[in-house]
Scaffold this active site. Structure first.
Site, PDB file in Angstrom:
ATOM      1  N   SER A 653       5.303   0.487 -26.411  1.00  0.00           N
ATOM      2  CA  SER A 653       4.904  -0.694 -27.165  1.00  0.00           C
ATOM      3  C   SER A 653       6.009  -1.747 -27.102  1.00  0.00           C
ATOM      4  O   SER A 653       6.352  -2.210 -26.026  1.00  0.00           O
ATOM      5  CB  SER A 653       4.553  -0.299 -28.602  1.00  0.00           C
ATOM      6  OG  SER A 653       3.868  -1.328 -29.266  1.00  0.00           O
ATOM      7  N   ASP A 738      -6.904  -0.574 -26.532  1.00  0.00           N
ATOM      8  CA  ASP A 738      -5.718  -0.855 -27.344  1.00  0.00           C
ATOM      9  C   ASP A 738      -5.862  -2.213 -28.033  1.00  0.00           C
ATOM     10  O   ASP A 738      -5.955  -3.241 -27.365  1.00  0.00           O
ATOM     11  CB  ASP A 738      -4.481  -0.855 -26.440  1.00  0.00           C
ATOM     12  CG  ASP A 738      -3.171  -0.894 -27.213  1.00  0.00           C
ATOM     13  OD1 ASP A 738      -3.184  -1.282 -28.396  1.00  0.00           O
ATOM     14  OD2 ASP A 738      -2.138  -0.522 -26.638  1.00  0.00           O
ATOM     15  N   HIS A 773      -3.984   2.416 -28.492  1.00  0.00           N
ATOM     16  CA  HIS A 773      -2.535   2.267 -28.475  1.00  0.00           C
ATOM     17  C   HIS A 773      -1.800   3.604 -28.562  1.00  0.00           C
ATOM     18  O   HIS A 773      -0.707   3.745 -28.029  1.00  0.00           O
ATOM     19  CB  HIS A 773      -2.126   1.380 -29.656  1.00  0.00           C
ATOM     20  CG  HIS A 773      -0.724   0.864 -29.565  1.00  0.00           C
ATOM     21  ND1 HIS A 773      -0.325  -0.047 -28.610  1.00  0.00           N
ATOM     22  CD2 HIS A 773       0.377   1.123 -30.313  1.00  0.00           C
ATOM     23  CE1 HIS A 773       0.957  -0.342 -28.778  1.00  0.00           C
ATOM     24  NE2 HIS A 773       1.406   0.364 -29.800  1.00  0.00           N
TER      25      HIS A 773
END
Length: 812
Positions: A653, A738, A773
């Site tokens: 991320s 995501d 995600h």
């Protein structure tokens, strides 16, 4: 039609079918299919060589070939090398060279801001609907290419998966938590992916809570929710906000079946097992709170850009269409959460941005009354609230108190605050845990966590001072300490979780009255594990501006050489004031027990070293995050923990942004990198308010609508800074659904690196077409993905045949 004609036709059809079946069953047909119809390229002795390869452990050399007419000479050269017994590295290089990496079409699009024009050739890869056939075809081609390149590791992937799964005690149970008349716990079952939520009633006549409490297993178990049963119809399954009603008759929980983090609210009657909502409530944020009447339930919904923005009141038994919105956060930079206090007296609505927050409260006995503000919202002021009796404990942070201080105020007038724990420049106050008789402050000193216990007035009155606190001591040089779920408000027992890079998670119950502690559970590690065989250290690197940056690391004492030749995996995050603490993961033993050192760079932008540490790694100081990481990498090389040829890096991320930035800045320093759901197209995303969470993120990265932020962000945005260079090996991971980092960001990054790089290192993109995600939701499915990541690392390090050496004999 005449009968004899019918018989002739049927006979001919049968003959054709038989011929087809025989052809499909023939060795040549199977071999040709294995080779993607390339068998005709080989005749005579070479065909016999191909047949030999296909029948042995080298069959992977013949798979995933491009169609005939593409790289034909390379195919013949590969077979010749393999048949001649060339070194495996040469054969593998020849195999990789004949595979076709997907080349995304260049469709230049001009992006203009502040008079500056950027050309984005791969902007077309963004498809908000996830339905464009060209985009999906490209992502699938990337997945096929990644699978082809890693074909030689498939056996290793399976081995790694078995290793990691073999360390897990599949049928396991969490340490039971005593709360009111029940013990609550979750358990997992052999072969099952998800948790089972359970409880057992306390026997009659049981004494007050103690660290020595033991659940009576003779009492019948009640299953509150079996996630395995609920997950069966779905490829992806995740729950959030599991909440029991105060009368213990209902449970509310959110259900996500796609990975997009939009949770459908369900409420179940525990006696009957039936759902009690007239219809499930979709698109919630996944957090819920019951009022004390056990029929009023508050929940949060998201707007079209995934921002939690409205709090609703629902009455069980009524139509959700009649639910009342009790609060709407109109500011696009704020998000909402709902919660119930540990004392069970109050409900809280928390509104927060990256730098500002406020809290509203309501008596849990009066769910239809008006919500009241604790302290008015002020820009750059954040606070959180705990209640006890007729007063509130308020932890507040602002510019004058960056590391936070603790205030106390009467509920009747929350603005009448007094200081209980003043601000300390060297100590970060993270949060407090209040109970009837004790207050515990969770703090950080030089990046290390600690918990300090304070005794509160026995008559329940509001304290005006705390007196001397008693720290709870831990001994390892680097570790992770967290506050666990707590039991009854009047209990003297504090539950904590402790682990380190070499010590599995311990659930600890600490008696705040006596100082006694009991380890209620230690995470089992099967398959042979001796923590004494591992060394954990805490080092300090020096950044270019003189700042000392901590590093945590662990290695096998008998396998590490510490002469610069050891392979290493260096991890980092560095954003949102989120600490990247040195925790334990049994999966890492598959690296450590092959002689790979694991390390964490605690870089600025994270929360390890206080608020200033975070502020010095954001906005117009963001590049400190990247130079800190490079300084840590150079320190580890200089002090012979590894070398650039053996140093691999990883981040997810915002940590993936860190990886993209440092690879652009110093591609020579790293052998390989894993970028998980990486935020690598940050400038384009932050300019686009239609992308979920963009407005909220401005307080983390800055708003590039302002030229100063635009110019600064452009200077480090990974997609905007790809250049002709010899890049390290890369495995880039994404999730199609995501909602936090659009899959197109890593897809664009890979396309641009593939276009501009000057070498032929491995460059792989894997987009999970059924997740978001946080990757796959099942515990075993996630291990399969991790096995792919580890196999990639071992491949590029030349360690595919490195034996696993468990640190202890496996227990029968």
């Amino acid at each position: 039609m005449a009968p004899h004609t019918s018989r002739l036709l049927l006979g001919a059809t049968a003959a054709v079918a038989a011929s087809y079946i025989l052809r499909r069953c023939s060795p040549g047909y199977k071999l040709n299919r294995l080779m993607n119809n390339n068998l005709s390229l080989f005749q005579g002795a070479q065909r016999r060589q191909v047949q030999t390869l296909a029948g042995g452990r080298h069959a992977f050399l013949l798979r995933h070939w491009p169609k005939p007419g593409v790289n034909d000479s390379a195919k013949r050269a590969l077979v010749a090398k393999a048949a001649a017994g060339a070194p495996s590295s040469e054969v593998e290089q020849a195999r990789i060279e004949l595979l076709e990496a997907p080349l995304a079409a260049r469709r230049p699009k001009q992006l203009e801001a502040h008079g500056d024009v950027r050309e984005d050739s791969y902007y077309w890869l963004r498809d908000d609907d996830r339905a464009d056939p060209d985009v999906l075809a490209h992502l699938e081609a990337e997945a096929a290419y990644a699978k082809a390149v890693l074909a030689d590791t498939e056996g290793l992937q399976e081995q790694l998966y078995r290793e990691m799964r073999g360390r897990i005690q599949e049928a396991d149970q969490s340490a039971p938590l005593r709360y009111q008349q029940f013990y609550y716990y979750t358990r997992t079952e052999e072969g099952q992916q998800y948790a089972v939520h359970c409880r057992r009633r306390l026997p009659a006549g049981v004494g007050p809570p103690s660290e020595n409490d033991v659940m009576d297993k003779s009492v019948p178990e009640e299953v509150l929710l079996d996630e395995n049963k609920e997950a069966k119809p779905h490829k992806f399954y995740m729950t959030a906000g599991f909440t029991e009603s105060p009368d213990h008759r209902l449970v509310a929980y959110g259900e996500d079946t796609s990975g997009n983090e939009k949770y459908t609210l369900r409420v179940r009657d525990l006696a009957s097992g039936k759902e009690v909502l007239a219809k499930p409530i979709p698109d919630t944020a996944g957090n819920f709170a019951f009022a004390n009447d056990s029929k009023t339930l508050f929940y949060v919904t998201k707007d079209k850009l995934d921002r939690p923005h409205k709090v609703w009141r629902h009455v069980i038994g009524t139509d959700p269409a009649a639910d009342v919105c009790v609060f709407h956060e109109a500011d696009d930079s704020f998000y909402l959460g709902i919660g119930r206090s540990r004392s069970e007296r109050l409900l809280y609505i928390h509104a927060g941005s990256a730098v500002t927050s406020d809290t509203r409260y309501l008596s849990a006995d009066e769910p239809t009354e008006e919500w009241q503000v604790v302290l008015p919202r002020q820009t750059e002021v954040e606070y959180s609230v705990e209640d006890r009796g007729d007063h509130l404990f308020i932890t507040v942070r602002d510019e004058a108190r960056p590391n936070s201080e603790l205030l106390v105020a009467p509920i009747a007038d929350p603005t009448a605050t007094q200081v209980l724990l003043p601000h300390r420049e060297a100590i970060k106050l993270e949060h407090v845990e209040a109970s009837q008789d004790y207050l515990v402050s969770f703090e950080r000193v030089e990046g290390l966590q600690q918990a300090v216990v304070y005794t509160l007035p026995g008559d329940g009155s509001m304290p005006t001072q705390l007196g001397e606190g008693k720290p709870i001591q831990f001994e390892e040089p680097a570790y992770e300490l967290s506050c666990g779920a707590q039991g009854d408000f009047g209990s003297p027992v504090l539950r904590m979780h402790y682990c380190s890079l070499r010590s599995p998670d311990q659930t600890i119950d600490f008696n705040m009255a006596t100082g006694a502690r009991a380890v209620k559970k230690v995470q089992p590690v099967l398959g042979g594990f001796d923590p004494s065989r591992y060394v954990t250290e805490r080092l300090w690197a020096t950044a270019p501006d003189g700042t000392r940056v901590p590093i945590s690391l662990v290695y096998r004492q008998d396998l590490a050489r510490l002469d610069g030749s050891d392979p290493m995996l260096l991890d980092a995050y560095g954003s949102y004031e989120a600490p990247n603490d040195p925790d334990f993961r049994s999966s890492r033993l598959s690296l450590l027990d092959r002689g790979i050192t694991f390390a964490i760079a605690h870089i600025r932008g994270g929360g390890e070293m206080g608020r200033r540490w975070y502020e010095d790694g954001k906005y117009l100081k963001k590049t400190n995050t990247f130079t800190d990481f490079i300084a840590c990498a150079e320190h580890l090389v200089t002090h012979k923990y590894t070398s650039p040829q053996k140093l691999c890096i990883e981040g997810r991320s915002a940590g993936g942004l860190t990886m993209g930035a440092v690879i652009n800045m110093r591609p020579d320093l790293f052998a390989a990198a894993i970028l998980g759901v990486p935020f690598v197209d940050c400038l384009t995303t932050m300019l686009d308010e239609t992308i979920p969470l963009t407005v909220i993120e401005w307080e983390e990265w800055g708003n590039p609508a302002e030229k100063a932020f635009y110019d600064y962000m452009k200077s480090y945005s990974p997609v905007d800074n790809v250049r002709p260079a010899a890049y390290p090996h890369m495995l880039v991971l994404a999730g199609l659904h995501d909602p936090r980092v659009g899959y197109w960001e890593p897809a664009k990054f890979v396309a641009k690196v593939r276009e501009l790089r000057t070498n032929s290192s491995l460059l792989l993109l894997k987009v999970d077409m059924g997740a978001g995600h946080f990757s796959q939701s099942g515990r075993f499915d996630r291990l399969k993905e991790l096995a792919t990541e580890f196999a990639f690392l071992l491949k590029v390090l030349g360690m595919q045949d490195a034996p696993l050496q468990p640190s202890a004999a496996s227990q029968p």
